[in-house]
Design an enzyme around this catalytic site. Structure first.
Site, PDB file in Angstrom:
ATOM      1  CG  ASP A  10       7.712   5.620  -3.379  1.00 27.42           C
ATOM      2  OD1 ASP A  10       7.223   6.453  -3.094  1.00 27.42           O
ATOM      3  OD2 ASP A  10       7.246   4.409  -4.190  1.00 27.42           O
ATOM      4  CG  ASP A  40       0.951   4.911  -6.080  1.00 22.19           C
ATOM      5  OD1 ASP A  40       1.637   6.028  -6.218  1.00 22.19           O
ATOM      6  OD2 ASP A  40       0.956   3.754  -5.764  1.00 22.19           O
TER       7      ASP A  40
HETATM    8  C1  GLA Z   1       4.589   3.822  -4.319  1.00 14.08           C
HETATM    9  C2  GLA Z   1       4.720   4.583  -5.510  1.00 14.08           C
HETATM   10  C3  GLA Z   1       4.363   3.785  -6.538  1.00 14.08           C
HETATM   11  C4  GLA Z   1       5.121   2.401  -6.710  1.00 14.08           C
HETATM   12  C5  GLA Z   1       5.069   1.730  -5.294  1.00 14.08           C
HETATM   13  C6  GLA Z   1       6.069   0.682  -4.959  1.00 14.08           C
HETATM   14  O1  GLA Z   1       3.016   3.410  -3.975  1.00 14.08           O
HETATM   15  O2  GLA Z   1       3.722   5.742  -5.569  1.00 14.08           O
HETATM   16  O3  GLA Z   1       4.705   4.443  -8.044  1.00 14.08           O
HETATM   17  O4  GLA Z   1       6.766   2.855  -6.855  1.00 14.08           O
HETATM   18  O5  GLA Z   1       5.321   2.758  -4.233  1.00 14.08           O
HETATM   19  O6  GLA Z   1       6.029   0.179  -3.864  1.00 14.08           O
END
Ligand code: GLA
Length: 542
Positions: free
Chosen positions: A157, A217
């Site tokens: 990430d 997301d």
């Molecule tokens: C980000 C990523 C998600 C998830 C969260 C975890 O938002 O894009 O897919 O992995 O972090 O904290």
């Protein structure tokens, strides 16, 4: 004497190369990931029960092979800066969990951060996520994840890295190089790498990642942007012109799926069917212990999965688009054959009759149409096939023509645009843009091409079954006189004085080019000045 030295070395080199190649997974990852349902509330027992469910519910048999632990397992670092797992959630350490996953015949995935602090430390109050990212610990953490803990996949990430203003290309490449220096990788073990930068970060990613997120997301909803999170339809639309960046073993990641979490059956079919045909990784994000039967039926449909796991590794491209009704298609099974996968997606709120016109996917003669949801042949059709698609639904089809012909028309927005990035800061590369002129085919064009040597666009598979002289006809927009280099298999042709005038009207210009039998590469460029915007080009035999 020279021969004796030279020949065996060459032979050895070839053998090693192909062995390494055979080991790489060439199709998108299928599995489960903890984030969508559990966020940071995960534990050893949850992961083990999930692995058990994956086997017991037939998901493993259907091809789902990965159990991926997302954010939330961290327990900080020990006195030697080594990562440790959360003392309560994972009391036996992460190796024990990977061992359990492996004992079920599955692969184990883990999660980290390119910078210092995790997303969970920022958005889910996970204080254990502070200082556990890769930054400054690249080699050490790689050893922990792969050599000590024995994981097979990692998602990395960018929340902490974003705050540190790290350069994504530099940092992800550093991590990838570290991964390759692990004992596991050196021993020939496969480690798959996911880059989570929430947008297509640039074409460098196609050499570094096994998959990369192309969007923010996903939210548990069919459509709409809420607080920066995107619905299924929004993510699909964001991926429509990125097919050129996908290839076997390297895919655009549309994020973990929200199937099994309350959408309607039609919405779940669209969601799953689109993820399949776009060759996205297929990561289930619901609680597998309680996954609804209807969802299981959808996500284990072998004929729809086959579109995702097709060895050509292609991502579907837009055939037609009107509002949120979008038809996408791709060749499957054989590269030059007469078989196509098609999705007729109705993203609108009312049922619609949607059509695929066979000549738009280069199919001739009578075409056999198979409905992949129903796993039944619908019949033989002439010219086109249309069907009523429910609101938010998607018909998934396999078409087999009596014959196939060469593609004659290439859309600008489908090109591999070398300097393209969806991270907008200081951005100057060519990109797919909505056309202001309704005459633009498909409604989209390639804009902002040229102006620097690296800002070129390529069509990497202009296939003709007969070599020879062709007319290359450009459909373009250019408010002033601009020029374009058309580089066909390395041979330059210059198109000068391209002007379509003001008012956004389109113009055409043609040159003669030589194409060889088979696949040709056509590059469009202007290293010193702005190129015209490209709606499309046609190739016609002379
Ligand atoms: C980000 C990523 C998600 C998830 C969260 C975890 O938002 O894009 O897919 O992995 O972090 O904290």
């Amino acid at each position: 004497m020279k021969h004796f030295v030279f020949v065996p070395i060459l032979f050895f080199g070839v053998a090693v190369g192909s062995a390494a190649q055979a080991q790489r997974s060439q199709t998108p990852m299928m599995g489960w990931s903890s984030w969508n349902t559990f966020r940071v509330n995960i534990s050893e027992s949850l992961i083990k029960e999930t692995a058990d469910s994956m086997v017991a519910k037939g998901l493993k048999a259907a091809g789902y092979a990965n159990v991926n632990i997302d954010d939330g397992y961290f327990g900080g670092r020990d006195g030697n800066e080594r990562l440790i797992s959360h003392p309560k959630k994972f009391p036996n350490g992460m190796k024990a969990v990977a061992d359990y996953i492996h004992s079920r015949g599955l692969k184990a995935g883990i999660y980290s951060e390119a910078g210092n602090n995790t997303c969970g430390s920022m958005y889910d109050n996970d204080a254990f996520g502070l200082g556990v990212g890769f930054f400054g610990h690249e080699e050490q953490d790689v050893q922990t994840f792969f050599d000590e803990w024995d994981y097979d996949y990692i998602k990395v990430d960018f929340c902490g890295a974003d705050r540190l203003r790290l350069d994504e290309k530099t940092q992800y490449t550093r991590i990838w190089n570290a991964i390759q220096s692990s004992a596991k990788a050196k021993a020939g073990g496969e480690i798959r790498f996911n880059i989570c930068r929430w947008a297509f970060p640039g074409t460098w990613v196609t050499k570094v990642g096994g998959s990369w997120r192309i969007s923010a997301d996903i939210r548990n909803s069919f459509s709409g942007n809420q607080g920066g999170l995107l619905g299924v339809r929004d993510i699909f639309e964001q991926n429509l012109y990125l097919a050129a960046y996908a290839s076997p073993g390297r895919f655009n990641d549309m994020d973990m799926m929200q199937v099994g979490r309350g959408m309607t059956d039609d919405e779940e079919k669209s969601h799953f069917g689109l993820w399949c045909i776009m060759s996205s990784p297929l990561m289930v994000g619901c609680d597998l212990r309680t996954i609804p039967r209807s969802t299981l039926d959808i996500i284990t449909n072998s004929e729809v999965i086959a579109l995702n796991q097709d060895t050509l590794g292609l991502q579907a491209q837009v055939i037609s688009r009107s509002g949120h009704c979008i038809v996408v298609a791709k060749p499957v099974e054989t590269r030059r054959g007469a078989v196509r996968a098609v999705a007729l997606f109705n993203g609108e709120d009312a049922p619609k009759t949607l059509r695929i016109t066979f000549k738009d996917v280069q199919l001739g003669g009578k075409v056999k149409v198979r409905d992949l949801w129903a796993k039944t042949d619908v019949g033989l059709f002439d010219g086109y096939y249309e069907t009523l698609v429910p609101a938010h639904g998607a018909a998934m089809l396999r078409l087999e023509g009596e014959s196939a012909f060469d593609k004659r028309c290439y859309q600008g927005e489908d090109a591999f645009m070398n300097a393209y990035t969806a991270i907008v800061d200081g951005y100057s590369g060519a990109r797919a843009e909505e056309a202001s002129d309704a005459a633009a085919s498909g409604g989209y064009i390639m804009s902002r091409l040229g102006g620097s040597p690296e800002n070129w666009a390529e069509f990497r598979d202009v296939y003709v079954s007969q070599g020879g002289k062709y007319i290359f006809k450009l459909h373009y927009y250019s408010p002033e006189s601009r020029s374009l280099l058309v580089i066909v298999n390395g041979t330059e042709h210059r198109m000068a004085n391209l002007t379509s005038g003001g008012g956004g009207s389109q113009a055409e210009a043609s040159i003669e080019v030589e194409l060889r039998q088979g696949s040709n590469v056509i590059r469009l460029a202007n290293p010193t000045g702005m190129a015209p915007d490209v709606d499309m080009f046609e190739i016609k035999p002379l």
